[in-house]
Design a protein around this motif. Sequence first.
Motif, PDB file in Angstrom:
ATOM      1  N   LYS A 121      36.430  32.275  41.806  1.00 37.30           N
ATOM      2  CA  LYS A 121      36.592  32.642  40.398  1.00 37.30           C
ATOM      3  C   LYS A 121      36.554  34.156  40.170  1.00 37.30           C
ATOM      4  N   SER A 122      35.731  34.877  40.930  1.00 38.54           N
ATOM      5  CA  SER A 122      35.681  36.336  40.737  1.00 38.54           C
ATOM      6  C   SER A 122      36.973  37.009  41.198  1.00 38.54           C
ATOM      7  N   THR A 123      37.473  36.597  42.354  1.00 36.26           N
ATOM      8  CA  THR A 123      38.734  37.155  42.857  1.00 36.26           C
ATOM      9  C   THR A 123      39.876  36.819  41.909  1.00 36.26           C
ATOM     10  N   LEU A 127      42.023  39.464  39.698  1.00 37.11           N
ATOM     11  CA  LEU A 127      43.463  39.549  39.956  1.00 37.11           C
ATOM     12  C   LEU A 127      44.269  39.302  38.678  1.00 37.11           C
ATOM     13  N   ILE A 128      43.867  38.327  37.872  1.00 39.80           N
ATOM     14  CA  ILE A 128      44.524  38.096  36.577  1.00 39.80           C
ATOM     15  C   ILE A 128      44.426  39.348  35.711  1.00 39.80           C
ATOM     16  N   TYR A 129      43.239  39.922  35.680  1.00 36.32           N
ATOM     17  CA  TYR A 129      43.016  41.152  34.906  1.00 36.32           C
ATOM     18  C   TYR A 129      43.941  42.273  35.378  1.00 36.32           C
ATOM     19  N   GLU A 130      44.049  42.471  36.673  1.00 37.86           N
ATOM     20  CA  GLU A 130      44.874  43.555  37.220  1.00 37.86           C
ATOM     21  C   GLU A 130      46.357  43.332  36.920  1.00 37.86           C
ATOM     22  N   ILE A 131      46.816  42.096  37.018  1.00 39.26           N
ATOM     23  CA  ILE A 131      48.227  41.789  36.734  1.00 39.26           C
ATOM     24  C   ILE A 131      48.546  42.060  35.262  1.00 39.26           C
ATOM     25  N   LEU A 132      47.683  41.555  34.372  1.00 36.16           N
ATOM     26  CA  LEU A 132      47.907  41.761  32.934  1.00 36.16           C
ATOM     27  C   LEU A 132      47.799  43.233  32.559  1.00 36.16           C
ATOM     28  N   LYS A 133      46.854  43.937  33.184  1.00 36.47           N
ATOM     29  CA  LYS A 133      46.637  45.357  32.887  1.00 36.47           C
ATOM     30  C   LYS A 133      47.859  46.193  33.268  1.00 36.47           C
ATOM     31  N   ASN A 281      42.323  32.464  49.491  1.00 35.14           N
ATOM     32  CA  ASN A 281      42.921  33.511  48.660  1.00 35.14           C
ATOM     33  C   ASN A 281      44.346  33.170  48.228  1.00 35.14           C
ATOM     34  N   HIS A 282      45.036  32.338  48.989  1.00 31.78           N
ATOM     35  CA  HIS A 282      46.366  31.888  48.555  1.00 31.78           C
ATOM     36  C   HIS A 282      46.234  31.048  47.277  1.00 31.78           C
ATOM     37  N   TYR A 283      45.176  30.245  47.220  1.00 29.06           N
ATOM     38  CA  TYR A 283      44.911  29.491  45.986  1.00 29.06           C
ATOM     39  C   TYR A 283      44.584  30.437  44.825  1.00 29.06           C
ATOM     40  N   ASN A 284      43.776  31.448  45.101  1.00 23.50           N
ATOM     41  CA  ASN A 284      43.426  32.416  44.050  1.00 23.50           C
ATOM     42  C   ASN A 284      44.673  33.112  43.506  1.00 23.50           C
ATOM     43  N   ILE A 285      45.577  33.461  44.415  1.00 20.09           N
ATOM     44  CA  ILE A 285      46.824  34.125  44.014  1.00 20.09           C
ATOM     45  C   ILE A 285      47.664  33.202  43.135  1.00 20.09           C
ATOM     46  N   LYS A 304      54.054  43.117  42.906  1.00 19.67           N
ATOM     47  CA  LYS A 304      53.533  44.459  43.215  1.00 19.67           C
ATOM     48  C   LYS A 304      52.012  44.484  43.177  1.00 19.67           C
ATOM     49  N   VAL A 305      51.437  43.922  42.118  1.00 19.11           N
ATOM     50  CA  VAL A 305      49.980  43.946  41.960  1.00 19.11           C
ATOM     51  C   VAL A 305      49.312  43.081  43.028  1.00 19.11           C
ATOM     52  N   VAL A 306      49.843  41.896  43.265  1.00 21.49           N
ATOM     53  CA  VAL A 306      49.240  40.981  44.241  1.00 21.49           C
ATOM     54  C   VAL A 306      49.248  41.602  45.636  1.00 21.49           C
ATOM     55  N   GLU A 307      50.353  42.205  46.015  1.00 24.97           N
ATOM     56  CA  GLU A 307      50.450  42.778  47.360  1.00 24.97           C
ATOM     57  C   GLU A 307      49.539  43.989  47.554  1.00 24.97           C
ATOM     58  N   SER A 308      49.227  44.692  46.484  1.00 24.81           N
ATOM     59  CA  SER A 308      48.371  45.878  46.593  1.00 24.81           C
ATOM     60  C   SER A 308      46.890  45.549  46.397  1.00 24.81           C
ATOM     61  N   PHE A 309      46.597  44.326  45.981  1.00 28.97           N
ATOM     62  CA  PHE A 309      45.218  43.938  45.647  1.00 28.97           C
ATOM     63  C   PHE A 309      44.402  43.724  46.924  1.00 28.97           C
ATOM     64  N   GLU A 310      43.275  44.420  47.022  1.00 30.55           N
ATOM     65  CA  GLU A 310      42.461  44.378  48.239  1.00 30.55           C
ATOM     66  C   GLU A 310      41.242  43.470  48.123  1.00 30.55           C
ATOM     67  N   GLY A 311      41.102  42.789  47.007  1.00 32.83           N
ATOM     68  CA  GLY A 311      39.956  41.909  46.826  1.00 32.83           C
ATOM     69  C   GLY A 311      38.869  42.574  46.005  1.00 32.83           C
ATOM     70  N   VAL A 312      37.740  41.906  45.889  1.00 32.72           N
ATOM     71  CA  VAL A 312      36.635  42.405  45.078  1.00 32.72           C
ATOM     72  C   VAL A 312      35.407  42.620  45.951  1.00 32.72           C
ATOM     73  N   THR A 313      34.516  43.467  45.477  1.00 27.53           N
ATOM     74  CA  THR A 313      33.296  43.723  46.235  1.00 27.53           C
ATOM     75  C   THR A 313      32.454  42.455  46.331  1.00 27.53           C
TER      76      THR A 313
END
Length: 455
Positions: A121-123, A127-133, A281-285, A304-313
């Motif tokens: 859920k955090s990832t 990721l949803i936030y980054e795509i929308l942003k 992570n494929h499910y998260n994507i 673009k966003v998905v491919e550049s996303f490195e995950g969360v701490t």
Amino acid sequence: MYENKKVLIFGLGLNDGGLGMAEYFLKEGALVTITDMKSEEELKAQIEVLSEYENVQFHLGRHIEKDFIEHDIIIRNPAIKPDNKYLRLARNSGKEIVMEMALFHKVASSPIIGITGTRGKSTTTTLIYEILKDVYKEKVFLGGNIGKSAIRELPNLSKHDIAVLELSSFQLDGMGESTVSPHIAVVTNLYKDHIDWHGSMDEYIKAKKNIFLHQIKDDYLVVNIDNDITKEFVDESPGKVITFSLKDKEANYYMDDDLNVYENGKEIFKLDNLKLKGEHNHYNILAAVSTARIYDIPVESIKKVVESFEGVTNRQEFVRELDGVKYYNDTCATSVEAMLAMFNTFGEKYKGKIVMIAGGVDKGLEYELLLNDMRKYLKSLVLFEGTASEKIDTVVGPYVDTHKYFDSMKGAIDKARELANEGDMVILCPGASSFNMFINEFDRGKQFVDYVNSL
């Protein structure tokens, strides 16, 4: 809205959620009382912030029954179980009981995307936030169970903004009592977890369902249909349903083994340079893609966003390499499935070379499911103190080189460092709650990262 209302903050806590709620009501003109079993010394930092306000009083080190009868609104901390005797007293007195996320849903003028699940859920939320942003810029807000007090953002949100919230089962339990759900509900998966808190798997599932049960027909449920539990939600949703899958090509969103992503049977893009590893992570994507397309985000932007996303701490997070040993922080791996995901990512590459730090407080998990992977992939196991550690040792101890029970992060890391050789990896992957030794899982992760970086 709350001027001169008598508001009781039941459990201020050490995180920002309770403090954020207290400040919200004080700014709204309410008369606020804080009740918490912690002492004035333990809550010193929070009290210092609240001392700037006039209409606040503190009842610390105890709870007073009349507080739950005389106040108009009881603000429940997510850590407090619904059958708590003081909450029962408040209910019997006809008081409104509300939690932060429920209040946010009641008051926020912006549409809300809520994300829940046992794993991912955090990832997925981030990721949803980054795509929308990428498209909506500063109009997107990230909050919920992800370390930020969402209630602080309420005055800044309008109907033109979008709130993206990670929602835990504890928060969703409170949303059920307040009969609220987000405009878009995203469910990544469900597995056995938090049985110590909810009492049974059925109650855990019931709490999670609140993310969509109070929706209306124009709302959305985005759901994983490969999971045996969440696939049943398709027929229970009152709103529109969007499905995603790695197995069923008939799902609204599907990804094949070559990382081609399909929308209603038509390929929309291929992921070429993906940084997120592992099937989980494929499910998260897919969950994030499914959600973003509700807002008609262009596929080029999503890719673009998905491919550049490195995950969360705190989730399989690389910390550093020291003396040829790599250190990873996976403190948010608090379920059996999260531990299995770790082995899925690192197992074959580091077969027999993984020194794992685990354990803590038991949540009613079935560690027998880990035995094969632990025997196959672990070099050594270092256990914290705690009831979960004892269960893990009972299952795994006879088969794996196990070192127990450490009462500090420093002690556990020092032992792991002693056990690891060049080419090995050390990972904090607890599979348990943290509350016997740490403030929360994020504090546990921070202590791990800070000490490893100090070596």
